[in-house]
Design a protein around this motif. Sequence first.
Motif, PDB file in Angstrom:
ATOM      1  N   LEU A   9       0.863  -1.169   0.000  1.00  0.00           N
ATOM      2  CA  LEU A   9       0.000   0.000   0.000  1.00  0.00           C
ATOM      3  C   LEU A   9       0.902   1.222   0.000  1.00  0.00           C
ATOM      4  O   LEU A   9       1.807   1.334   0.815  1.00  0.00           O
ATOM      5  CB  LEU A   9      -0.880   0.023   1.262  1.00  0.00           C
ATOM      6  CG  LEU A   9      -1.809  -1.161   1.471  1.00  0.00           C
ATOM      7  CD1 LEU A   9      -2.456  -1.031   2.839  1.00  0.00           C
ATOM      8  CD2 LEU A   9      -2.865  -1.189   0.395  1.00  0.00           C
ATOM      9  N   ILE A  11       0.901   5.552  -0.184  1.00  0.00           N
ATOM     10  CA  ILE A  11       0.092   6.755  -0.093  1.00  0.00           C
ATOM     11  C   ILE A  11       1.004   7.936  -0.385  1.00  0.00           C
ATOM     12  O   ILE A  11       2.064   8.085   0.213  1.00  0.00           O
ATOM     13  CB  ILE A  11      -0.532   6.913   1.306  1.00  0.00           C
ATOM     14  CG1 ILE A  11      -1.519   5.771   1.554  1.00  0.00           C
ATOM     15  CG2 ILE A  11      -1.201   8.257   1.452  1.00  0.00           C
ATOM     16  CD1 ILE A  11      -2.116   5.812   2.924  1.00  0.00           C
ATOM     17  N   LYS A 119      -5.321   3.358   6.808  1.00  0.00           N
ATOM     18  CA  LYS A 119      -5.828   2.609   5.655  1.00  0.00           C
ATOM     19  C   LYS A 119      -5.880   1.122   5.951  1.00  0.00           C
ATOM     20  O   LYS A 119      -6.843   0.435   5.581  1.00  0.00           O
ATOM     21  CB  LYS A 119      -4.951   2.879   4.433  1.00  0.00           C
ATOM     22  CG  LYS A 119      -5.507   2.286   3.148  1.00  0.00           C
ATOM     23  CD  LYS A 119      -4.787   2.827   1.928  1.00  0.00           C
ATOM     24  CE  LYS A 119      -5.448   2.321   0.646  1.00  0.00           C
ATOM     25  NZ  LYS A 119      -4.792   2.886  -0.565  1.00  0.00           N
TER      26      LYS A 119
END
Length: 206
Positions: A9, A11, A119
């Motif tokens: 992930l 960001i 998240k």
Amino acid sequence: MPENTMTNLTISTTVAQEVTSPALEARAGQITATSLQVAEHFQKRHTNVIRAIRNLEVPDEFNRLNFEPVAYVDEKGERRPMYHITRDGFALLAMGFTGKEAMRWKLAYITTFNAMEAKLRALFVTPLLSQNEFRNGIKLQTKMQLMELSRSTMTALVQESCPHAKQNLYFQLRSINDTLGIPTASSKRLLGEDAPDLNLWEGRAT
């Protein structure tokens, strides 16, 4: 720290004075940076960052959980040491970095750690908060690993063509999901109309 890696992930955010957030990674339920990233962003030689990590006077258990030694291949094709660093590890390591630019990067890392942890919670924790098994069971990091294992087992089951192997994968998937306290689709749905009757598995209906 475990070797298996969850789906990455990343960001991207921008913090004060045009410092762009680092691309951190989710590994086995932990958000991590690398020692290479730290060296680049804080304008230090990677060998000095490695030395600083190894010279930290911390308990062995803290070191094991927050600084994972791995290797990478450099531009010459040679293997070099590197570390995956957790949020706590980064906080301890970065304490010795001073100056305005270092402070901006510290804030960038903290912002990104916070965003990615939020998240992860939204993806894996919040949907299961109503499950007693999830709230009261095993540690969060282990649960994250089980969630990843559940997804990979489901993928393998869908792709498998051998009926016997598909049945074994179904049992594995159901065991993992039962540990997490989440439902598993019926055997007929996942194995097809010719699936064996699994209604008596542990006395439960599929």
